[in-house]
Design a protein around this motif. Sequence first.
Motif, mmCIF file in Angstrom:
data_model
loop_
_atom_site.group_PDB
_atom_site.id
_atom_site.type_symbol
_atom_site.label_atom_id
_atom_site.label_comp_id
_atom_site.label_asym_id
_atom_site.label_seq_id
_atom_site.Cartn_x
_atom_site.Cartn_y
_atom_site.Cartn_z
ATOM 1 N N SER A 3 0.814 -1.210 0.000
ATOM 2 C CA SER A 3 0.000 0.000 0.000
ATOM 3 C C SER A 3 0.846 1.256 0.000
ATOM 4 O O SER A 3 0.424 2.296 -0.507
ATOM 5 N N ALA A 4 2.053 1.190 0.589
ATOM 6 C CA ALA A 4 2.902 2.373 0.655
ATOM 7 C C ALA A 4 3.767 2.530 -0.582
ATOM 8 O O ALA A 4 4.477 3.517 -0.716
ATOM 9 N N ARG A 5 3.703 1.587 -1.483
ATOM 10 C CA ARG A 5 4.547 1.611 -2.676
ATOM 11 C C ARG A 5 3.643 1.758 -3.896
ATOM 12 O O ARG A 5 3.079 0.782 -4.361
ATOM 13 N N ARG A 6 3.550 2.968 -4.393
ATOM 14 C CA ARG A 6 2.560 3.238 -5.431
ATOM 15 C C ARG A 6 3.133 3.817 -6.722
ATOM 16 O O ARG A 6 2.391 4.063 -7.661
ATOM 17 N N ASN A 7 4.427 4.081 -6.785
ATOM 18 C CA ASN A 7 5.023 4.627 -8.000
ATOM 19 C C ASN A 7 5.677 3.500 -8.797
ATOM 20 O O ASN A 7 6.661 2.903 -8.345
ATOM 21 N N LEU A 8 5.137 3.227 -9.979
ATOM 22 C CA LEU A 8 5.616 2.120 -10.808
ATOM 23 C C LEU A 8 6.378 2.634 -12.025
ATOM 24 O O LEU A 8 5.979 3.602 -12.663
ATOM 25 N N TYR A 9 7.474 1.936 -12.317
ATOM 26 C CA TYR A 9 8.219 2.171 -13.558
ATOM 27 C C TYR A 9 8.251 0.860 -14.330
ATOM 28 O O TYR A 9 8.607 -0.188 -13.786
ATOM 29 N N PHE A 10 7.863 0.903 -15.610
ATOM 30 C CA PHE A 10 7.834 -0.295 -16.444
ATOM 31 C C PHE A 10 9.047 -0.319 -17.367
ATOM 32 O O PHE A 10 9.312 0.649 -18.082
ATOM 33 N N ILE A 23 -0.233 -1.460 -22.424
ATOM 34 C CA ILE A 23 -1.145 -0.320 -22.229
ATOM 35 C C ILE A 23 -2.310 -0.715 -21.335
ATOM 36 O O ILE A 23 -2.685 0.009 -20.405
ATOM 37 N N SER A 24 -2.890 -1.900 -21.566
ATOM 38 C CA SER A 24 -4.008 -2.347 -20.730
ATOM 39 C C SER A 24 -3.552 -2.639 -19.304
ATOM 40 O O SER A 24 -4.292 -2.406 -18.339
ATOM 41 N N LEU A 25 -2.322 -3.142 -19.151
ATOM 42 C CA LEU A 25 -1.783 -3.395 -17.820
ATOM 43 C C LEU A 25 -1.581 -2.081 -17.064
ATOM 44 O O LEU A 25 -1.909 -1.970 -15.877
ATOM 45 N N ILE A 26 -1.070 -1.079 -17.774
ATOM 46 C CA ILE A 26 -0.856 0.237 -17.154
ATOM 47 C C ILE A 26 -2.185 0.843 -16.717
ATOM 48 O O ILE A 26 -2.304 1.411 -15.625
ATOM 49 N N GLU A 27 -3.195 0.699 -17.552
ATOM 50 C CA GLU A 27 -4.514 1.229 -17.201
ATOM 51 C C GLU A 27 -5.061 0.547 -15.948
ATOM 52 O O GLU A 27 -5.655 1.187 -15.083
ATOM 53 N N MET A 28 -4.855 -0.762 -15.857
ATOM 54 C CA MET A 28 -5.326 -1.485 -14.687
ATOM 55 C C MET A 28 -4.627 -1.005 -13.425
ATOM 56 O O MET A 28 -5.256 -0.830 -12.371
ATOM 57 N N THR A 29 -3.327 -0.773 -13.511
ATOM 58 C CA THR A 29 -2.590 -0.320 -12.328
ATOM 59 C C THR A 29 -3.055 1.069 -11.903
ATOM 60 O O THR A 29 -3.191 1.346 -10.704
ATOM 61 N N LYS A 30 -3.330 1.937 -12.876
ATOM 62 C CA LYS A 30 -3.804 3.284 -12.545
ATOM 63 C C LYS A 30 -5.178 3.237 -11.886
ATOM 64 O O LYS A 30 -5.450 3.969 -10.929
ATOM 65 N N GLU A 31 -6.048 2.354 -12.392
ATOM 66 C CA GLU A 31 -7.397 2.228 -11.833
ATOM 67 C C GLU A 31 -7.370 1.736 -10.388
ATOM 68 O O GLU A 31 -8.327 1.952 -9.639
ATOM 69 N N ASN A 32 -6.274 1.094 -10.003
ATOM 70 C CA ASN A 32 -6.174 0.556 -8.650
ATOM 71 C C ASN A 32 -5.228 1.373 -7.762
ATOM 72 O O ASN A 32 -4.678 0.869 -6.784
ATOM 73 N N GLY A 33 -5.061 2.642 -8.118
ATOM 74 C CA GLY A 33 -4.371 3.572 -7.245
ATOM 75 C C GLY A 33 -2.878 3.681 -7.396
ATOM 76 O O GLY A 33 -2.214 4.354 -6.592
ATOM 77 N N PHE A 34 -2.308 3.067 -8.434
ATOM 78 C CA PHE A 34 -0.877 3.187 -8.670
ATOM 79 C C PHE A 34 -0.588 4.345 -9.631
ATOM 80 O O PHE A 34 -1.408 4.682 -10.477
ATOM 81 N N ILE A 97 -2.036 -8.832 -5.157
ATOM 82 C CA ILE A 97 -1.751 -7.596 -4.434
ATOM 83 C C ILE A 97 -2.810 -7.332 -3.374
ATOM 84 O O ILE A 97 -2.510 -7.072 -2.203
ATOM 85 N N THR A 98 -4.067 -7.423 -3.776
ATOM 86 C CA THR A 98 -5.163 -7.065 -2.860
ATOM 87 C C THR A 98 -5.348 -8.075 -1.736
ATOM 88 O O THR A 98 -5.793 -7.724 -0.651
ATOM 89 N N GLU A 99 -4.996 -9.334 -1.981
ATOM 90 C CA GLU A 99 -5.187 -10.359 -0.966
ATOM 91 C C GLU A 99 -3.895 -10.721 -0.226
ATOM 92 O O GLU A 99 -3.816 -11.724 0.472
#
Length: 267
Positions: A3-10, A23-34, A97-99
């Motif tokens: 939860s404290a690690r939210r900045n991702l570099y691909f 692109i779809s993976l990046i969108e998913m990560t953004k939708e989940n607060g990353f 991640i969530t579980e």
Amino acid sequence: MMSARRNLYFYYTKEEKLVKKIISLIEMTKENGFQVVEDHALANIIVSIGGDGAFLQAVQKTNFRSDCLYVGIRTDETIGLYCDFHLDEHERMLQSITESLLEVRRYPVLEVTINDRATFKCLNECSIQSSIIKTFVLDVFIDDLHFETFRGDGMLVSTPTGSTAYNKSVNGAVVDPLLASMQVSELASLNNNLYRTLGSSFILSSTRKLYLKIAQDGNNYPLIGIDNEALSIRNVQNLEFNLSQNPIKTVKLKDNSYWDKVKRTFL
């Protein structure tokens, strides 16, 4: 932890087919607060996409950061030791991640200093080999003890995670990465009345220093491999190997241990 690690570099190659999936993976990560960042120095999670080779490159290109987490995602069905996820498994990644199905594992890093000046790091191994059709001579020191004088094609120094790579192909031992150590393996040693070596791989603890001194007999422009990259250095006189005090941290599935991967890969 996550939860404290939210900045991702691909980190990935800009192939058209691959980019569409990412692109779809990046969108998913953004939708989940990353938050996705363009500069790896601003990231606290670095995600490599491609396979074990891409993972090694990602760690190299981002300077073996010990203050972030590395995540490996493979793009094919090849079984890798650094990649727990597949690019098509978006939902599984999110569920992990969530579980809280993930854990952080630390992998030893090897530091190689050439000619007492330039220092490089590697996650798998460093190899030194003759670049001409001629054996070369190395004086091998462990700490300050002259251990042996080697003559042959070269030497290979690997980390525990690298023990299943090049090291295994030259009959080195597979080492548990929980053992902070480095392994030394010979490449086609010549044993006779003049030159005598141990003739087998040996493992050094994290507190040891390995020092290789190259005989200056005209064969001092060896091929030096650092993971999956080659170095071009002339007039190599010596190499010093130490285990870094700063291992890299990787994100792994709790139910996918190192030995699970070794079994699936080789047995």
